[in-house]
Design a protein around this motif. Structure first.
Motif, PDB file in Angstrom:
ATOM      1  N   ASN A  76      80.864  23.661 -31.403  1.00  0.00           N
ATOM      2  CA  ASN A  76      79.490  23.746 -31.894  1.00  0.00           C
ATOM      3  C   ASN A  76      78.632  24.723 -31.090  1.00  0.00           C
ATOM      4  N   ALA A  77      79.131  25.140 -29.908  1.00  0.00           N
ATOM      5  CA  ALA A  77      78.265  25.781 -28.913  1.00  0.00           C
ATOM      6  C   ALA A  77      78.357  27.299 -28.844  1.00  0.00           C
ATOM      7  N   LEU A  78      79.301  27.920 -29.531  1.00  0.00           N
ATOM      8  CA  LEU A  78      79.640  29.312 -29.221  1.00  0.00           C
ATOM      9  C   LEU A  78      79.227  30.312 -30.291  1.00  0.00           C
ATOM     10  N   GLU A  79      78.257  29.946 -31.110  1.00  0.00           N
ATOM     11  CA  GLU A  79      77.828  30.857 -32.165  1.00  0.00           C
ATOM     12  C   GLU A  79      77.323  32.178 -31.579  1.00  0.00           C
ATOM     13  N   ASP A 134      72.003  13.767 -25.980  1.00  0.00           N
ATOM     14  CA  ASP A 134      72.684  13.839 -27.267  1.00  0.00           C
ATOM     15  C   ASP A 134      73.614  15.047 -27.395  1.00  0.00           C
ATOM     16  N   LEU A 135      74.181  15.200 -28.590  1.00  0.00           N
ATOM     17  CA  LEU A 135      75.119  16.286 -28.866  1.00  0.00           C
ATOM     18  C   LEU A 135      74.510  17.645 -28.584  1.00  0.00           C
ATOM     19  N   PHE A 136      73.228  17.779 -28.858  1.00  0.00           N
ATOM     20  CA  PHE A 136      72.597  19.091 -28.706  1.00  0.00           C
ATOM     21  C   PHE A 136      72.304  19.401 -27.243  1.00  0.00           C
ATOM     22  N   ASP A 137      72.084  18.370 -26.422  1.00  0.00           N
ATOM     23  CA  ASP A 137      72.033  18.562 -24.973  1.00  0.00           C
ATOM     24  C   ASP A 137      73.398  19.016 -24.457  1.00  0.00           C
ATOM     25  N   ASP A 138      74.449  18.388 -24.948  1.00  0.00           N
ATOM     26  CA  ASP A 138      75.800  18.771 -24.551  1.00  0.00           C
ATOM     27  C   ASP A 138      76.115  20.204 -24.992  1.00  0.00           C
ATOM     28  N   THR A 139      75.732  20.529 -26.228  1.00  0.00           N
ATOM     29  CA  THR A 139      75.959  21.871 -26.748  1.00  0.00           C
ATOM     30  C   THR A 139      75.272  22.908 -25.869  1.00  0.00           C
ATOM     31  N   ALA A 140      74.033  22.631 -25.482  1.00  0.00           N
ATOM     32  CA  ALA A 140      73.284  23.561 -24.637  1.00  0.00           C
ATOM     33  C   ALA A 140      73.946  23.717 -23.273  1.00  0.00           C
ATOM     34  N   ALA A 141      74.484  22.627 -22.720  1.00  0.00           N
ATOM     35  CA  ALA A 141      75.126  22.692 -21.404  1.00  0.00           C
ATOM     36  C   ALA A 141      76.357  23.587 -21.440  1.00  0.00           C
ATOM     37  N   VAL A 142      77.166  23.454 -22.498  1.00  0.00           N
ATOM     38  CA  VAL A 142      78.347  24.309 -22.628  1.00  0.00           C
ATOM     39  C   VAL A 142      77.936  25.762 -22.841  1.00  0.00           C
ATOM     40  N   ARG A 143      76.981  25.972 -23.711  1.00  0.00           N
ATOM     41  CA  ARG A 143      76.536  27.339 -23.984  1.00  0.00           C
ATOM     42  C   ARG A 143      75.960  27.995 -22.721  1.00  0.00           C
ATOM     43  N   ASP A 144      75.183  27.243 -21.961  1.00  0.00           N
ATOM     44  CA  ASP A 144      74.612  27.797 -20.735  1.00  0.00           C
ATOM     45  C   ASP A 144      75.703  28.185 -19.740  1.00  0.00           C
ATOM     46  N   ALA A 145      76.720  27.324 -19.590  1.00  0.00           N
ATOM     47  CA  ALA A 145      77.811  27.637 -18.663  1.00  0.00           C
ATOM     48  C   ALA A 145      78.550  28.897 -19.093  1.00  0.00           C
ATOM     49  N   VAL A 146      78.764  29.037 -20.394  1.00  0.00           N
ATOM     50  CA  VAL A 146      79.455  30.223 -20.914  1.00  0.00           C
ATOM     51  C   VAL A 146      78.589  31.469 -20.754  1.00  0.00           C
ATOM     52  N   HIS A 185      96.779  31.190 -10.318  1.00  0.00           N
ATOM     53  CA  HIS A 185      97.113  32.323 -11.190  1.00  0.00           C
ATOM     54  C   HIS A 185      96.036  33.405 -11.164  1.00  0.00           C
ATOM     55  N   GLY A 186      95.049  33.247 -10.321  1.00  0.00           N
ATOM     56  CA  GLY A 186      94.032  34.268 -10.149  1.00  0.00           C
ATOM     57  C   GLY A 186      92.803  34.123 -11.012  1.00  0.00           C
ATOM     58  N   TYR A 187      92.657  32.997 -11.698  1.00  0.00           N
ATOM     59  CA  TYR A 187      91.515  32.814 -12.590  1.00  0.00           C
ATOM     60  C   TYR A 187      90.322  32.229 -11.846  1.00  0.00           C
ATOM     61  N   LYS A 188      89.148  32.731 -12.174  1.00  0.00           N
ATOM     62  CA  LYS A 188      87.922  32.096 -11.728  1.00  0.00           C
ATOM     63  C   LYS A 188      87.640  30.920 -12.657  1.00  0.00           C
ATOM     64  N   ILE A 189      87.186  29.815 -12.086  1.00  0.00           N
ATOM     65  CA  ILE A 189      86.951  28.590 -12.855  1.00  0.00           C
ATOM     66  C   ILE A 189      85.478  28.218 -12.801  1.00  0.00           C
ATOM     67  N   ALA A 190      84.923  27.863 -13.948  1.00  0.00           N
ATOM     68  CA  ALA A 190      83.593  27.259 -14.024  1.00  0.00           C
ATOM     69  C   ALA A 190      83.720  25.982 -14.836  1.00  0.00           C
ATOM     70  N   THR A 191      82.808  25.049 -14.644  1.00  0.00           N
ATOM     71  CA  THR A 191      82.835  23.800 -15.405  1.00  0.00           C
ATOM     72  C   THR A 191      81.479  23.555 -16.050  1.00  0.00           C
ATOM     73  N   ALA A 192      81.512  22.838 -17.151  1.00  0.00           N
ATOM     74  CA  ALA A 192      80.294  22.368 -17.810  1.00  0.00           C
ATOM     75  C   ALA A 192      80.264  20.847 -17.698  1.00  0.00           C
ATOM     76  N   SER A 193      79.135  20.310 -17.285  1.00  0.00           N
ATOM     77  CA  SER A 193      78.966  18.856 -17.193  1.00  0.00           C
ATOM     78  C   SER A 193      78.116  18.398 -18.370  1.00  0.00           C
ATOM     79  N   LEU A 194      78.672  17.531 -19.206  1.00  0.00           N
ATOM     80  CA  LEU A 194      77.978  17.106 -20.420  1.00  0.00           C
ATOM     81  C   LEU A 194      76.918  16.052 -20.099  1.00  0.00           C
ATOM     82  N   PRO A 195      75.662  16.310 -20.447  1.00  0.00           N
ATOM     83  CA  PRO A 195      74.583  15.380 -20.109  1.00  0.00           C
ATOM     84  C   PRO A 195      74.735  13.991 -20.716  1.00  0.00           C
TER      85      PRO A 195
END
Length: 262
Positions: free
Chosen positions: A86-89, A50-62, A29-39
């Motif tokens: 939790n990651a998108l503040e 932990d949760l905060f490592d995961d939060t940082a990984a998602v935030r960094d990818a975004v 459909h023409g979308y670029k895709i990125a993924t986040a790998s949860l530590p």
């Protein structure tokens, strides 16, 4: 208007490779895709993340995509919904515009996920005790998928061959994430969609609807749809899951053109 980048976030035990059917369908459909790998989905030989490592990984990818000038839609599965919420503040359109940026997170798409209000733990959302899926037999710090196994919990509508393949790709999950408290509630600030999976045997449909009702009790309206799928709609129904994600992305783009930002 340029299409947003879709950032895919997997759930407990899973990895980005579980999206191997969804990624080409979305790319078509023409979308670029990125993924986040949860530590925290990791080897037992390493200290638990932990949760905060995961939060940082998602935030960094975004933030990587936002820094390139691309709007972002985050697509989160299962526990990944807790992390994403939790990651998108500060990354919604209003906040980003106020900070002088042109790109923002325009939508979140939750796939049979568990986004939690700020101040909540994942364990509390499970009723305060481990689910039968949680197997501590090899470690007190990590859980594997308990009997009758991942084929039952995650792949109950796949062929035996596909179930075996995707079950073999699962990894141990650090347990510490379950007791840590979330600090932000992204769906309050970012338009969100939720896909119910009606054949889900790990997060049953009533639990999914309870999650949505909890969000709506905060004045949030999540747009919802339903598939006759297991907990892995991106594997058993990739085209239908793609249609839901694409529709959410298109609707969020229309919202962006009609909502004025200071």
């Amino acid at each position: 208007m340029a299409q947003p980048t879709l950032v895919l976030v997997h759930g407990s035990w899973h990895c980005p490779e579980h999206f191997e059917l969804l990624i080409p369908a979305l790319s078509h459909h023409g979308y670029k895709i990125a993924t986040a790998s949860l530590p925290s989905t990791q080897s037992m030989d390493l200290p638990p993340r932990d949760l905060f490592d995961d939060t940082a990984a998602v935030r960094d990818a975004v933030l990587t995509e936002l820094s390139r000038g691309n709007d972002v839609v985050v697509v989160a599965h299962s526990y990944g919904g807790c992390v994403t919420n939790n990651a998108l503040e500060g990354l919604n359109r209003r906040a980003r515009t106020a900070a002088g940026h042109k790109s923002a997170v325009t939508a979140i798409v939750f796939l049979c996920a568990a986004p939690l209000p700020a101040g909540t733990t994942f364990l509390a959302a499970l009723g305060g005790k481990p689910h039968p899926v949680h197997d501590f037999s090899k470690s007190k710090d990590f859980v594997e998928v308990g009997p009758p196994g991942p084929g039952y919990y995650f792949c109950n509508d796949l062929t035996p061959e596909a179930s075996e393949k995707y079950s073999a790709m699962l990894r141990p999950q650090a347990w510490v994430v379950s007791g840590q408290t979330t600090k932000y509630t992204a769906y309050v600030d970012i338009p969100s969609w939720y896909l119910f999976t009606e054949k889900d045997q790990v997060l049953p449909p009533p639990a999914q609807r309870g999650i949505v009702q909890a969000a709506e009790s905060q004045g949030v309206k999540l747009k919802t749809a339903s598939l006759e799928s297991s907990h892995s709609p991106f594997l058993s129904m990739p085209e239908e899951t793609t249609d839901f994600i694409v529709q959410a992305a298109k609707e969020s783009a229309l919202l962006a053109t009609t909502v004025s930002c200071p």
